[in-house]
Design an enzyme around this catalytic site. Structure first.
Site, PDB file in Angstrom:
ATOM      1  N   ASP A  10      28.461  41.593  45.398  1.00 39.55           N
ATOM      2  CA  ASP A  10      29.410  42.121  44.414  1.00 39.55           C
ATOM      3  C   ASP A  10      29.000  43.550  44.091  1.00 39.55           C
ATOM      4  O   ASP A  10      27.880  43.975  44.389  1.00 39.55           O
ATOM      5  CB  ASP A  10      29.394  41.262  43.141  1.00 39.55           C
ATOM      6  CG  ASP A  10      30.370  41.787  42.088  1.00 39.55           C
ATOM      7  OD1 ASP A  10      31.527  42.088  42.443  1.00 39.55           O
ATOM      8  OD2 ASP A  10      29.988  41.930  40.907  1.00 39.55           O
ATOM      9  N   SER A  11      29.904  44.274  43.436  1.00 37.42           N
ATOM     10  CA  SER A  11      29.565  45.619  43.003  1.00 37.42           C
ATOM     11  C   SER A  11      28.486  45.584  41.912  1.00 37.42           C
ATOM     12  O   SER A  11      27.869  46.597  41.619  1.00 37.42           O
ATOM     13  CB  SER A  11      30.807  46.308  42.437  1.00 37.42           C
ATOM     14  OG  SER A  11      31.263  45.588  41.305  1.00 37.42           O
ATOM     15  N   TYR A  42      33.194  49.636  41.313  1.00 32.31           N
ATOM     16  CA  TYR A  42      33.845  50.007  42.570  1.00 32.31           C
ATOM     17  C   TYR A  42      35.333  50.286  42.350  1.00 32.31           C
ATOM     18  O   TYR A  42      35.944  51.057  43.095  1.00 32.31           O
ATOM     19  CB  TYR A  42      33.737  48.851  43.585  1.00 32.31           C
ATOM     20  CG  TYR A  42      32.435  48.753  44.352  1.00 32.31           C
ATOM     21  CD1 TYR A  42      31.301  49.478  43.990  1.00 32.31           C
ATOM     22  CD2 TYR A  42      32.332  47.910  45.451  1.00 32.31           C
ATOM     23  CE1 TYR A  42      30.118  49.354  44.702  1.00 32.31           C
ATOM     24  CE2 TYR A  42      31.159  47.790  46.172  1.00 32.31           C
ATOM     25  CZ  TYR A  42      30.054  48.510  45.798  1.00 32.31           C
ATOM     26  OH  TYR A  42      28.887  48.390  46.519  1.00 32.31           O
ATOM     27  N   CYS A  73      33.743  39.650  45.091  1.00 26.65           N
ATOM     28  CA  CYS A  73      34.271  40.849  44.448  1.00 26.65           C
ATOM     29  C   CYS A  73      35.711  41.010  44.937  1.00 26.65           C
ATOM     30  O   CYS A  73      35.939  41.111  46.160  1.00 26.65           O
ATOM     31  CB  CYS A  73      33.419  42.045  44.860  1.00 26.65           C
ATOM     32  SG  CYS A  73      34.061  43.627  44.306  1.00 26.65           S
ATOM     33  N   GLU A 152      29.053  45.157  32.776  1.00 26.99           N
ATOM     34  CA  GLU A 152      27.821  45.681  33.383  1.00 26.99           C
ATOM     35  C   GLU A 152      26.814  46.089  32.305  1.00 26.99           C
ATOM     36  O   GLU A 152      25.615  45.982  32.503  1.00 26.99           O
ATOM     37  CB  GLU A 152      28.126  46.892  34.283  1.00 26.99           C
ATOM     38  CG  GLU A 152      28.718  46.544  35.644  1.00 26.99           C
ATOM     39  CD  GLU A 152      27.735  45.826  36.573  1.00 26.99           C
ATOM     40  OE1 GLU A 152      26.556  46.178  36.605  1.00 26.99           O
ATOM     41  OE2 GLU A 152      28.181  44.884  37.269  1.00 26.99           O
ATOM     42  N   CYS A 183      39.136  39.781  38.942  1.00 28.21           N
ATOM     43  CA  CYS A 183      37.901  40.557  39.076  1.00 28.21           C
ATOM     44  C   CYS A 183      36.801  39.598  38.655  1.00 28.21           C
ATOM     45  O   CYS A 183      36.913  38.952  37.608  1.00 28.21           O
ATOM     46  CB  CYS A 183      37.918  41.783  38.160  1.00 28.21           C
ATOM     47  SG  CYS A 183      36.325  42.635  38.059  1.00 28.21           S
ATOM     48  N   THR A 184      35.759  39.499  39.467  1.00 25.89           N
ATOM     49  CA  THR A 184      34.739  38.483  39.172  1.00 25.89           C
ATOM     50  C   THR A 184      33.932  38.809  37.912  1.00 25.89           C
ATOM     51  O   THR A 184      33.205  37.963  37.409  1.00 25.89           O
ATOM     52  CB  THR A 184      33.785  38.302  40.379  1.00 25.89           C
ATOM     53  OG1 THR A 184      33.306  39.596  40.780  1.00 25.89           O
ATOM     54  CG2 THR A 184      34.509  37.630  41.529  1.00 25.89           C
ATOM     55  N   HIS A 185      34.057  40.025  37.410  1.00 25.25           N
ATOM     56  CA  HIS A 185      33.412  40.341  36.133  1.00 25.25           C
ATOM     57  C   HIS A 185      34.140  39.688  34.945  1.00 25.25           C
ATOM     58  O   HIS A 185      33.543  39.467  33.897  1.00 25.25           O
ATOM     59  CB  HIS A 185      33.393  41.853  35.892  1.00 25.25           C
ATOM     60  CG  HIS A 185      32.340  42.599  36.667  1.00 25.25           C
ATOM     61  ND1 HIS A 185      32.383  42.750  38.029  1.00 25.25           N
ATOM     62  CD2 HIS A 185      31.222  43.252  36.247  1.00 25.25           C
ATOM     63  CE1 HIS A 185      31.334  43.466  38.426  1.00 25.25           C
ATOM     64  NE2 HIS A 185      30.623  43.788  37.360  1.00 25.25           N
TER      65      HIS A 185
END
Ligand code: DGL
Length: 264
Positions: A10-11, A42, A73, A152, A183-185
């Protein structure tokens, strides 16, 4: 049987939401994870750069002798999944198709929302995949460029995060009955997103959906890990601070994990 680990990329920390689901659904599998937090997000980057960075992460995972790669991601999946899948001789999974199918199953009114990074939304990939399967679906997409940086920086529940989520999602409330967290975040912000969208809206976690596909592929290729007593040694790598990564991983995976800093 194949006792090699599954590689995740992932980013940054977002792919942990997929790992968490993997640990729940497939607890015998071993994990190698690489997050490129030094260069996250990203989402606002040009496609060519995302492609280069993603290949660097793939090459890193290949040095760890993985049996499968999960592009955890959406942004990287949108840009480069097809190409990576073609080039490698191990299975490569993305997170977009599983999320698209789950949303079609979930929606009652046929009105699906997608939230993602600027690149994922610009690619319009969710609409293409959804309408290829079910042309009558109405798909509304919205870029949420502020979400991934908040995750993040481990601001999962701050008042700033609540304000940003509330303001960003205003135009979607009341418009959709199913919302893809593209978005996996974003699953890390799920309680806040659910609160803003209302309890009647079903949230689709595309990463979690992808774990079902991982399971199918492991069975299909007969590459499940044997269920012997050998201890699992999950390994996590980040291009930024190992401590920050470990802090988020501890909350999200509910366990202490070994994190190593790497330079790509
Ligand atoms: N976690 C990533 C995704 O699923 C991207 C977040 C970012 O780096 O912009 O799209």
């Amino acid at each position: 049987m194949d006792n090699r680990p599954i590689g995740f990329l992932d980013s940054g920390v977002g792919g942990l939401t997929v790992v968490r689901e993997l640990m729940r659904q497939l607890p015998y599998e071993e994990i190698i994870y690489i997050g490129d937090s030094a260069r996250a997000p990203y989402g606002p980057r040009p496609a060519q750069q995302i492609r280069t960075y993603t290949w660097q992460l793939v090459d890193f995972l290949l040095t760890k002798n993985v049996k499968m790669i999960v592009i955890a991601c959406n942004t990287a999946t949108a840009v480069v999944w097809e190409e990576i899948k073609e080039k490698l001789d191990i299975p490569v999974l993305g997170v977009i198709l599983p999320g698209a199918s789950a949303a079609i199953k979930s929606t009652e009114a046929g009105r699906i929302g997608v939230i993602g990074t600027p690149m994922t939304v610009k690619s319009d990939i969710y609409r293409h995949k959804i309408q290829a399967l079910s042309p009558e679906m109405d798909v509304t997409s919205l870029a949420c460029p502020k979400f991934a940086p908040l995750v993040e920086s481990n601001q999962l529940n701050s008042s700033l995060t609540k304000k940003v989520v509330y303001e960003t999602l205003q135009s979607l409330t009341g418009q959709v009955d199913t919302l893809i967290l593209g978005c996996t975040h974003y699953p890390l912000l799920k309680p806040i997103i659910q609160n803003v969208m209302g309890p009647q809206v079903k949230l689709i976690d595309s990463g979690a959906e992808c774990v079902r596909d991982i399971s199918v592929l492991l069975n299909y290729f007969e590459i499940n890990r044997s269920r012997d007593k050998q201890e699992l040694r999950h390994r996590f790598y980040t291009t930024a601070s190992a401590k920050s990564f470990a802090d988020i991983a501890k909350v999200w995976l509910n366990r202490q994990v070994d994190v190593e800093h790497v330079t790509l």
